[in-house]
Design a protein around this motif. Structure first.
Motif, PDB file in Angstrom:
ATOM      1  N   ASN A 150       0.765  -1.334   0.089  1.00 44.01           N
ATOM      2  CA  ASN A 150      -0.033   0.066   0.110  1.00 44.01           C
ATOM      3  C   ASN A 150       0.891   1.211   0.052  1.00 44.01           C
ATOM      4  O   ASN A 150       1.514   1.625   1.064  1.00 44.01           O
ATOM      5  CB  ASN A 150      -0.813   0.223   1.245  1.00 44.01           C
ATOM      6  CG  ASN A 150      -1.918   1.238   1.329  1.00 44.01           C
ATOM      7  OD1 ASN A 150      -1.894   1.929   0.259  1.00 44.01           O
ATOM      8  ND2 ASN A 150      -2.771   1.348   2.260  1.00 44.01           N
ATOM      9  N   SER A 208      -0.527   4.083  -0.901  1.00 45.72           N
ATOM     10  CA  SER A 208      -1.373   5.424  -1.082  1.00 45.72           C
ATOM     11  C   SER A 208      -1.287   5.973   0.209  1.00 45.72           C
ATOM     12  O   SER A 208      -0.318   5.650   1.109  1.00 45.72           O
ATOM     13  CB  SER A 208      -3.059   4.675  -1.346  1.00 45.72           C
ATOM     14  OG  SER A 208      -3.005   4.174  -0.239  1.00 45.72           O
ATOM     15  N   GLU A 209      -2.201   7.142   0.416  1.00 42.55           N
ATOM     16  CA  GLU A 209      -1.992   7.735   1.741  1.00 42.55           C
ATOM     17  C   GLU A 209      -3.108   7.141   2.640  1.00 42.55           C
ATOM     18  O   GLU A 209      -3.294   7.926   3.903  1.00 42.55           O
ATOM     19  CB  GLU A 209      -2.294   9.355   1.420  1.00 42.55           C
ATOM     20  CG  GLU A 209      -1.292   9.810   0.539  1.00 42.55           C
ATOM     21  CD  GLU A 209      -1.544  11.452   0.375  1.00 42.55           C
ATOM     22  OE1 GLU A 209      -2.439  11.867   0.620  1.00 42.55           O
ATOM     23  OE2 GLU A 209      -0.729  11.611  -0.476  1.00 42.55           O
ATOM     24  N   ARG A 210      -3.909   6.311   2.543  1.00 45.86           N
ATOM     25  CA  ARG A 210      -5.128   5.751   3.240  1.00 45.86           C
ATOM     26  C   ARG A 210      -4.913   4.350   3.567  1.00 45.86           C
ATOM     27  O   ARG A 210      -4.298   3.596   2.736  1.00 45.86           O
ATOM     28  CB  ARG A 210      -6.340   6.200   2.712  1.00 45.86           C
ATOM     29  CG  ARG A 210      -6.781   7.525   2.335  1.00 45.86           C
ATOM     30  CD  ARG A 210      -8.273   7.918   2.206  1.00 45.86           C
ATOM     31  NE  ARG A 210      -9.191   7.036   2.937  1.00 45.86           N
ATOM     32  CZ  ARG A 210     -10.306   6.465   2.488  1.00 45.86           C
ATOM     33  NH1 ARG A 210     -10.519   6.945   1.103  1.00 45.86           N
ATOM     34  NH2 ARG A 210     -11.083   5.878   3.220  1.00 45.86           N
ATOM     35  N   GLU A 245     -11.992  -0.084  -0.727  1.00 51.07           N
ATOM     36  CA  GLU A 245     -11.950   0.968   0.104  1.00 51.07           C
ATOM     37  C   GLU A 245     -12.124   0.706   1.388  1.00 51.07           C
ATOM     38  O   GLU A 245     -11.261   1.289   2.398  1.00 51.07           O
ATOM     39  CB  GLU A 245     -12.892   1.896  -0.498  1.00 51.07           C
ATOM     40  CG  GLU A 245     -12.891   3.333   0.168  1.00 51.07           C
ATOM     41  CD  GLU A 245     -13.601   4.550  -0.300  1.00 51.07           C
ATOM     42  OE1 GLU A 245     -13.580   5.440  -0.108  1.00 51.07           O
ATOM     43  OE2 GLU A 245     -14.838   4.256  -1.141  1.00 51.07           O
ATOM     44  N   ILE A 280      -0.680   2.301  -5.731  1.00 53.43           N
ATOM     45  CA  ILE A 280      -0.224   3.786  -5.651  1.00 53.43           C
ATOM     46  C   ILE A 280      -1.511   4.554  -5.118  1.00 53.43           C
ATOM     47  O   ILE A 280      -1.442   5.566  -4.364  1.00 53.43           O
ATOM     48  CB  ILE A 280       0.379   4.238  -6.827  1.00 53.43           C
ATOM     49  CG1 ILE A 280       1.590   3.415  -7.101  1.00 53.43           C
ATOM     50  CG2 ILE A 280       0.838   5.665  -6.525  1.00 53.43           C
ATOM     51  CD1 ILE A 280       2.352   3.752  -8.670  1.00 53.43           C
ATOM     52  N   GLU A 281      -2.514   4.450  -5.775  1.00 53.79           N
ATOM     53  CA  GLU A 281      -3.637   5.211  -5.615  1.00 53.79           C
ATOM     54  C   GLU A 281      -5.060   4.368  -5.785  1.00 53.79           C
ATOM     55  O   GLU A 281      -5.026   3.804  -6.708  1.00 53.79           O
ATOM     56  CB  GLU A 281      -3.806   6.552  -6.311  1.00 53.79           C
ATOM     57  CG  GLU A 281      -4.973   7.387  -5.943  1.00 53.79           C
ATOM     58  CD  GLU A 281      -4.918   8.759  -6.770  1.00 53.79           C
ATOM     59  OE1 GLU A 281      -5.903   9.443  -6.765  1.00 53.79           O
ATOM     60  OE2 GLU A 281      -4.022   9.113  -7.406  1.00 53.79           O
ATOM     61  N   TYR A 282      -5.965   4.317  -4.674  1.00 50.55           N
ATOM     62  CA  TYR A 282      -7.167   3.700  -4.904  1.00 50.55           C
ATOM     63  C   TYR A 282      -8.209   4.417  -5.737  1.00 50.55           C
ATOM     64  O   TYR A 282      -8.436   5.716  -5.316  1.00 50.55           O
ATOM     65  CB  TYR A 282      -7.811   3.450  -3.625  1.00 50.55           C
ATOM     66  CG  TYR A 282      -8.932   2.553  -3.891  1.00 50.55           C
ATOM     67  CD1 TYR A 282      -9.124   1.358  -4.052  1.00 50.55           C
ATOM     68  CD2 TYR A 282     -10.251   3.300  -3.701  1.00 50.55           C
ATOM     69  CE1 TYR A 282     -10.346   0.660  -4.044  1.00 50.55           C
ATOM     70  CE2 TYR A 282     -11.607   2.581  -3.614  1.00 50.55           C
ATOM     71  CZ  TYR A 282     -11.688   1.398  -4.209  1.00 50.55           C
ATOM     72  OH  TYR A 282     -12.735   0.615  -4.399  1.00 50.55           O
ATOM     73  N   VAL A 283      -8.923   4.197  -6.686  1.00 50.35           N
ATOM     74  CA  VAL A 283      -9.810   4.842  -7.458  1.00 50.35           C
ATOM     75  C   VAL A 283     -11.175   3.752  -7.715  1.00 50.35           C
ATOM     76  O   VAL A 283     -10.736   2.516  -8.155  1.00 50.35           O
ATOM     77  CB  VAL A 283      -9.274   5.274  -8.717  1.00 50.35           C
ATOM     78  CG1 VAL A 283     -10.609   6.069  -9.431  1.00 50.35           C
ATOM     79  CG2 VAL A 283      -8.070   6.106  -8.619  1.00 50.35           C
ATOM     80  N   CYS A 313      -7.744   1.674 -10.193  1.00 52.17           N
ATOM     81  CA  CYS A 313      -6.773   1.938  -9.471  1.00 52.17           C
ATOM     82  C   CYS A 313      -5.523   2.250 -10.113  1.00 52.17           C
ATOM     83  O   CYS A 313      -5.054   1.720 -11.240  1.00 52.17           O
ATOM     84  CB  CYS A 313      -6.498   0.916  -8.230  1.00 52.17           C
ATOM     85  SG  CYS A 313      -7.788   0.674  -7.333  1.00 52.17           S
TER      86      CYS A 313
END
Length: 112
Positions: free
Chosen positions: A31, A33-35, A76, A97-100, A105
């Motif tokens: 992970n 990402s920032e979350r 999420e 890197i980033e969840y979308v 993603c």
């Protein structure tokens, strides 16, 4: 689709600090990402791991069949219906890197 955490999934081997060069019988998802997100790592021979993973940490399934292909997924949270999934060869590590939402993603393997 209902995603549930099972006690069985937590009994399988896992690591929160995977080394850059992972074992040929392991499959990891990191992970970046920032979350914190719900991670799932599933590989033949290693079963399925499900756990919330904080930024900078990894979830690894050990004891997988070398040369097989596993699936890594990110949601999420525990109540999410949609997430992102990716096929990854055993012996490699994938980075989220980033969840979308809706399988969009950003992954380390396609961001180089």
């Amino acid at each position: 689709m209902t995603l549930t955490l099972s006690a069985f999934a937590m009994l399988l081997p896992f690591s929160l600090n995977a080394a850059p060069g992972i074992d040929e019988e392991a499959l990891c998802l990191r992970n970046e990402s920032e979350r914190t997100h719900l991670f799932v790592v599933e590989a033949p021979g290693a079963g399925r791991l499900v756990q919330e993973i904080a930024p900078g940490e990894s979830l690894c399934a050990a004891g997988a069949i070398p040369g097989a292909t596993g699936v890594v997924s990110v949601f999420e949270g525990i109540n999410a219906l949609e997430g992102c999934s990716r096929l990854v060869p055993v012996g490699q590590s994938e980075t989220m890197i980033e969840y979308v939402d809706f399988d969009r993603c950003f992954w380390g393997s396609n961001s180089d």
